[in-house]
Scaffold this motif. Structure first.
Motif, PDB file in Angstrom:
ATOM      1  N   ALA A  23      19.015 -71.671 -19.141  1.00 32.11           N
ATOM      2  CA  ALA A  23      20.289 -71.501 -18.449  1.00 32.11           C
ATOM      3  C   ALA A  23      21.333 -72.454 -19.020  1.00 32.11           C
ATOM      4  CB  ALA A  23      20.118 -71.767 -16.955  1.00 32.11           C
ATOM      5  N   PRO A  24      22.503 -71.951 -19.443  1.00 25.12           N
ATOM      6  CA  PRO A  24      23.573 -72.837 -19.905  1.00 25.12           C
ATOM      7  C   PRO A  24      24.084 -73.700 -18.750  1.00 25.12           C
ATOM      8  CG  PRO A  24      23.946 -70.568 -20.602  1.00 25.12           C
ATOM      9  CD  PRO A  24      22.854 -70.529 -19.576  1.00 25.12           C
ATOM     10  N   ILE A  25      24.102 -75.001 -18.946  1.00 24.48           N
ATOM     11  CA  ILE A  25      24.505 -75.947 -17.903  1.00 24.48           C
ATOM     12  C   ILE A  25      25.882 -76.506 -18.231  1.00 24.48           C
ATOM     13  CG2 ILE A  25      23.912 -78.028 -16.625  1.00 24.48           C
ATOM     14  CD1 ILE A  25      21.869 -75.800 -16.282  1.00 24.48           C
ATOM     15  N   ARG A  26      26.756 -76.499 -17.258  1.00 23.65           N
ATOM     16  CA  ARG A  26      28.101 -77.046 -17.412  1.00 23.65           C
ATOM     17  C   ARG A  26      28.307 -78.139 -16.365  1.00 23.65           C
ATOM     18  NH1 ARG A  26      32.424 -76.959 -20.970  1.00 23.65           N
ATOM     19  NH2 ARG A  26      31.651 -74.865 -21.540  1.00 23.65           N
ATOM     20  N   GLN A  27      28.572 -79.358 -16.827  1.00 27.55           N
ATOM     21  CA  GLN A  27      28.952 -80.441 -15.920  1.00 27.55           C
ATOM     22  C   GLN A  27      30.431 -80.273 -15.616  1.00 27.55           C
ATOM     23  OE1 GLN A  27      27.774 -84.445 -17.131  1.00 27.55           O
ATOM     24  NE2 GLN A  27      29.569 -85.323 -16.113  1.00 27.55           N
ATOM     25  N   LEU A  28      30.766 -79.995 -14.364  1.00 31.12           N
ATOM     26  CA  LEU A  28      32.148 -79.676 -13.997  1.00 31.12           C
ATOM     27  C   LEU A  28      33.004 -80.916 -13.793  1.00 31.12           C
ATOM     28  CD1 LEU A  28      31.443 -76.800 -11.450  1.00 31.12           C
ATOM     29  CD2 LEU A  28      32.286 -76.558 -13.793  1.00 31.12           C
ATOM     30  N   THR A  29      32.380 -82.025 -13.409  1.00 34.99           N
ATOM     31  CA  THR A  29      33.117 -83.248 -13.104  1.00 34.99           C
ATOM     32  C   THR A  29      32.623 -84.378 -13.986  1.00 34.99           C
ATOM     33  OG1 THR A  29      31.562 -83.864 -11.340  1.00 34.99           O
ATOM     34  CG2 THR A  29      33.482 -82.544 -10.714  1.00 34.99           C
ATOM     35  N   ASN A  30      33.531 -85.315 -14.274  1.00 35.85           N
ATOM     36  CA  ASN A  30      33.175 -86.478 -15.088  1.00 35.85           C
ATOM     37  C   ASN A  30      34.163 -87.582 -14.774  1.00 35.85           C
ATOM     38  OD1 ASN A  30      32.001 -88.135 -17.041  1.00 35.85           O
ATOM     39  ND2 ASN A  30      33.367 -87.354 -18.646  1.00 35.85           N
ATOM     40  N   SER A  31      33.824 -88.393 -13.788  1.00 37.85           N
ATOM     41  CA  SER A  31      34.785 -89.343 -13.245  1.00 37.85           C
ATOM     42  C   SER A  31      34.054 -90.469 -12.545  1.00 37.85           C
ATOM     43  CB  SER A  31      35.711 -88.610 -12.256  1.00 37.85           C
ATOM     44  OG  SER A  31      36.433 -89.494 -11.460  1.00 37.85           O
TER      45      SER A  31
ATOM     46  N   GLU B 281      20.101 -82.359  -4.598  1.00 37.18           N
ATOM     47  CA  GLU B 281      20.450 -81.189  -5.402  1.00 37.18           C
ATOM     48  C   GLU B 281      21.275 -80.176  -4.611  1.00 37.18           C
ATOM     49  OE1 GLU B 281      16.065 -82.086  -6.476  1.00 37.18           O
ATOM     50  OE2 GLU B 281      17.524 -82.692  -4.941  1.00 37.18           O
ATOM     51  N   GLU B 282      20.810 -79.770  -3.444  1.00 43.30           N
ATOM     52  CA  GLU B 282      21.509 -78.853  -2.540  1.00 43.30           C
ATOM     53  C   GLU B 282      22.173 -77.677  -3.280  1.00 43.30           C
ATOM     54  OE1 GLU B 282      24.018 -81.039   0.141  1.00 43.30           O
ATOM     55  OE2 GLU B 282      22.328 -82.161   0.964  1.00 43.30           O
ATOM     56  N   PRO B 283      21.386 -76.838  -3.952  1.00 45.33           N
ATOM     57  CA  PRO B 283      21.959 -75.768  -4.768  1.00 45.33           C
ATOM     58  C   PRO B 283      22.331 -74.526  -3.963  1.00 45.33           C
ATOM     59  CG  PRO B 283      19.582 -75.717  -4.938  1.00 45.33           C
ATOM     60  CD  PRO B 283      19.919 -76.885  -4.044  1.00 45.33           C
ATOM     61  N   TYR B 284      23.276 -73.753  -4.474  1.00 45.03           N
ATOM     62  CA  TYR B 284      23.560 -72.431  -3.933  1.00 45.03           C
ATOM     63  C   TYR B 284      24.042 -71.535  -5.062  1.00 45.03           C
ATOM     64  CZ  TYR B 284      28.632 -73.539  -3.838  1.00 45.03           C
ATOM     65  OH  TYR B 284      29.922 -73.868  -4.183  1.00 45.03           O
ATOM     66  N   MET B 285      23.987 -70.221  -4.820  1.00 45.66           N
ATOM     67  CA  MET B 285      24.382 -69.215  -5.812  1.00 45.66           C
ATOM     68  C   MET B 285      25.743 -68.646  -5.435  1.00 45.66           C
ATOM     69  SD  MET B 285      22.213 -65.822  -6.946  1.00 45.66           S
ATOM     70  CE  MET B 285      21.302 -66.468  -8.350  1.00 45.66           C
ATOM     71  N   THR B 286      26.617 -68.491  -6.403  1.00 44.99           N
ATOM     72  CA  THR B 286      27.939 -67.933  -6.129  1.00 44.99           C
ATOM     73  C   THR B 286      27.852 -66.421  -5.929  1.00 44.99           C
ATOM     74  OG1 THR B 286      28.375 -67.704  -8.499  1.00 44.99           O
ATOM     75  CG2 THR B 286      29.130 -69.728  -7.439  1.00 44.99           C
ATOM     76  N   PRO B 287      28.767 -65.830  -5.160  1.00 50.05           N
ATOM     77  CA  PRO B 287      28.795 -64.373  -5.018  1.00 50.05           C
ATOM     78  C   PRO B 287      28.896 -63.698  -6.386  1.00 50.05           C
ATOM     79  CG  PRO B 287      30.201 -65.396  -3.370  1.00 50.05           C
ATOM     80  CD  PRO B 287      29.762 -66.498  -4.291  1.00 50.05           C
ATOM     81  N   GLY B 288      28.151 -62.610  -6.543  1.00 52.95           N
ATOM     82  CA  GLY B 288      28.051 -61.967  -7.842  1.00 52.95           C
ATOM     83  C   GLY B 288      26.868 -62.462  -8.637  1.00 52.95           C
TER      84      GLY B 288
ATOM     85  N   ILE C 244      25.329 -73.452  -8.335  1.00 50.08           N
ATOM     86  CA  ILE C 244      26.039 -74.728  -8.211  1.00 50.08           C
ATOM     87  C   ILE C 244      25.070 -75.764  -7.650  1.00 50.08           C
ATOM     88  CG2 ILE C 244      28.042 -75.892  -7.218  1.00 50.08           C
ATOM     89  CD1 ILE C 244      28.683 -73.523  -9.131  1.00 50.08           C
ATOM     90  N   PHE C 245      25.037 -76.945  -8.225  1.00 50.89           N
ATOM     91  CA  PHE C 245      24.144 -77.977  -7.721  1.00 50.89           C
ATOM     92  C   PHE C 245      24.695 -79.361  -8.043  1.00 50.89           C
ATOM     93  CE2 PHE C 245      22.756 -76.995 -12.017  1.00 50.89           C
ATOM     94  CZ  PHE C 245      22.452 -78.226 -12.586  1.00 50.89           C
TER      95      PHE C 245
ATOM     96  N   LEU D 139      29.007 -82.777 -10.191  1.00 51.57           N
ATOM     97  CA  LEU D 139      28.782 -81.391  -9.795  1.00 51.57           C
ATOM     98  C   LEU D 139      28.549 -80.542 -11.038  1.00 51.57           C
ATOM     99  CD1 LEU D 139      28.837 -79.497  -7.264  1.00 51.57           C
ATOM    100  CD2 LEU D 139      31.205 -78.981  -7.874  1.00 51.57           C
ATOM    101  N   TYR D 140      27.579 -79.618 -10.946  1.00 50.62           N
ATOM    102  CA  TYR D 140      27.185 -78.820 -12.100  1.00 50.62           C
ATOM    103  C   TYR D 140      27.190 -77.327 -11.749  1.00 50.62           C
ATOM    104  CZ  TYR D 140      25.570 -83.133 -14.289  1.00 50.62           C
ATOM    105  OH  TYR D 140      25.518 -84.398 -14.843  1.00 50.62           O
ATOM    106  N   ALA D 141      27.388 -76.506 -12.778  1.00 51.53           N
ATOM    107  CA  ALA D 141      27.251 -75.060 -12.667  1.00 51.53           C
ATOM    108  C   ALA D 141      26.304 -74.584 -13.749  1.00 51.53           C
ATOM    109  CB  ALA D 141      28.612 -74.375 -12.814  1.00 51.53           C
ATOM    110  N   ALA D 142      25.277 -73.843 -13.346  1.00 57.87           N
ATOM    111  CA  ALA D 142      24.341 -73.249 -14.288  1.00 57.87           C
ATOM    112  C   ALA D 142      24.572 -71.746 -14.318  1.00 57.87           C
ATOM    113  CB  ALA D 142      22.906 -73.562 -13.882  1.00 57.87           C
ATOM    114  N   ALA D 143      24.853 -71.210 -15.480  1.00 60.95           N
ATOM    115  CA  ALA D 143      24.981 -69.758 -15.616  1.00 60.95           C
ATOM    116  C   ALA D 143      23.589 -69.125 -15.552  1.00 60.95           C
ATOM    117  CB  ALA D 143      25.662 -69.417 -16.929  1.00 60.95           C
ATOM    118  N   VAL D 144      23.473 -68.005 -14.851  1.00 60.75           N
ATOM    119  CA  VAL D 144      22.182 -67.341 -14.689  1.00 60.75           C
ATOM    120  C   VAL D 144      21.993 -66.332 -15.819  1.00 60.75           C
ATOM    121  CG1 VAL D 144      20.715 -65.999 -13.155  1.00 60.75           C
ATOM    122  CG2 VAL D 144      22.355 -67.630 -12.190  1.00 60.75           C
TER     123      VAL D 144
END
Length: 373
Positions: A23-31, A332-339, A344-345, A355-360
């Motif tokens: 799964a491609p992982i994207r770190q959405l925040t960096n602060s 972790e507390e993950p959830y899946m976006t609609p569609g 998101i985890f 915060l991270y987003a993993a493409a399925v």
């Protein structure tokens, strides 16, 4: 209300494919700010799955919290405004999130923020005798539900009519100090409530003991506060309720995690809950907006799990190192976006809560949806 003019920034980092499922992982925040996706029992995303809401705060115990929005197509994020508590309310079938912002002279203001249009408006000013607790909202945006302490371990559940800004107490119950309240998304007629049986609180309502030997119970009431129905979960019917549960899309059923046992699915009125995914015990559980998938984390493993509620298949989806040492940002507390395009985890894989987003990937969905071995 006109759309907010937000200052979009890009902090994102491409982390590449996770070794478990690619799964491609994207770190959405960096602060230096701590970032987290609020709470996975509700889904804080637009119905097209393109934007999500999340929380940020500086390190420290008594620091300001802000609501932010992330665009999963552009990977940009923007600050929306200050939040008075670290939770917000939404359902998987709506575009708005509701949060509490601080007002003048200590007043709390309920705010609606539409993730698709970026419109923001104040919808209710809390009077002095009403305090915001665990937030929940109906998909038709008619009712907002929360709780406040009356005395000892007795709490009142109240609802706000968002169409006329009136509020009323609809339910009183012992030991609902940590309600995890959620309005059923499809019809909006039932409210799911967690009861921490035998909890012990200090004078300010802080937990000395979250629950007694009986552990947590779950029940539903109707939106008017009547027709209380306990679900056949927790002792003595099953292993103890872990304290994390959610409605499953439009199905009218509840998905619940049990302590040291596989999760269960149950509908109000059922005499027995259905055991799913035997051999796996989870902590936080979330159901996809379409009711087909489960996303979860588990004790001892810093991994996001993804499974099908239809075929019973389950995958170790991606790594999500977390210390689990404090607030929501450390779990972790993950959830899946609609569609069902992203999961998101939260993770501290860098040593800092981001915060991270993993493409399925398509091959993951093909495997989960296939019947047979």
């Amino acid at each position: 209300m006109p759309a907010l003019k937000l200052n979009w920034v890009n902090e994102s980092i491409d982390c590449g494919p996770d070794p478990l499922m690619g799964a491609p992982i994207r770190q959405l925040t960096n602060s230096k700010l701590l970032s987290w996706g609020s709470y996975c029992e509700q889904i804080y995303a637009s119905t097209d799955g393109k934007r999500i809401a999340f929380m940020r705060r500086p390190p420290g115990d008594a620091t300001p919290i802000d609501l932010w929005v992330a665009d999963l197509d552009t990977h940009e994020i923007a600050r929306v405004g200050p939040s008075a508590i670290n939770l917000m309310a939404s359902t998987p079938l709506m575009d708005s999130v509701y949060y509490i912002r601080p007002g003048a002279a200590g007043q709390s203001i309920l705010v609606r923020f539409n993730l698709r249009t970026l419109e923001l408006d104040d919808v209710f000013a809390f009077p002095d005798d009403l305090r915001p607790g665990t937030p929940a909202v109906s998909t038709d945006e008619h009712w907002f539900v929360s709780n406040q302490r009356l005395h000892d371990t007795v709490y009142a559940l109240y609802r706000i009519d968002l169409r006329n800004s009136r509020w009323e107490v609809i339910h009183e119950q012992k030991d609902i100090c940590n309600t995890h309240a959620q309005v059923e998304p499809s019809l909006g007629r039932d409210v799911l409530i967690q009861q921490n049986r035998g909890c012990i609180l200090d004078a300010k309502g802080g937990a000395i003991k979250m629950a007694g030997d009986e552990g947590c119970a779950l029940y539903v009431i109707d939106i008017d506060g009547k027709n209380q129905r306990y679900l056949p979960l927790g002792t003595p019917q099953t292993a103890p309720v872990d304290g994390h549960q959610c409605w499953i899309g439009r199905t009218g059923k509840v998905l619940a995690a049990l302590s040291g046992a596989s999760p269960r699915i149950v509908a109000p009125g059922d005499l027995k809950a259905r055991d799913i995914l035997p051999g796996f015990a989870f902590i936080h559980v979330s159901a996809s907006a379409d009711g087909r998938y489960i996303v979860a984390d588990a004790g001892g493993q810093r991994i996001v799990f993804l499974g099908s509620l239809e075929t019973g298949k389950l995958l170790h989806f991606c790594h999500a190192p977390c210390s689990r040492s404090g607030g929501h940002e450390t779990w972790e507390e993950p959830y899946m976006t609609p569609g069902n395009r992203h999961i998101i985890f939260n993770s501290e894989r860098t040593g800092h809560a981001e915060l991270y987003a993993a493409a399925v990937p398509d091959h993951v969905m093909t495997y989960l949806n296939a019947t047979g071995a």
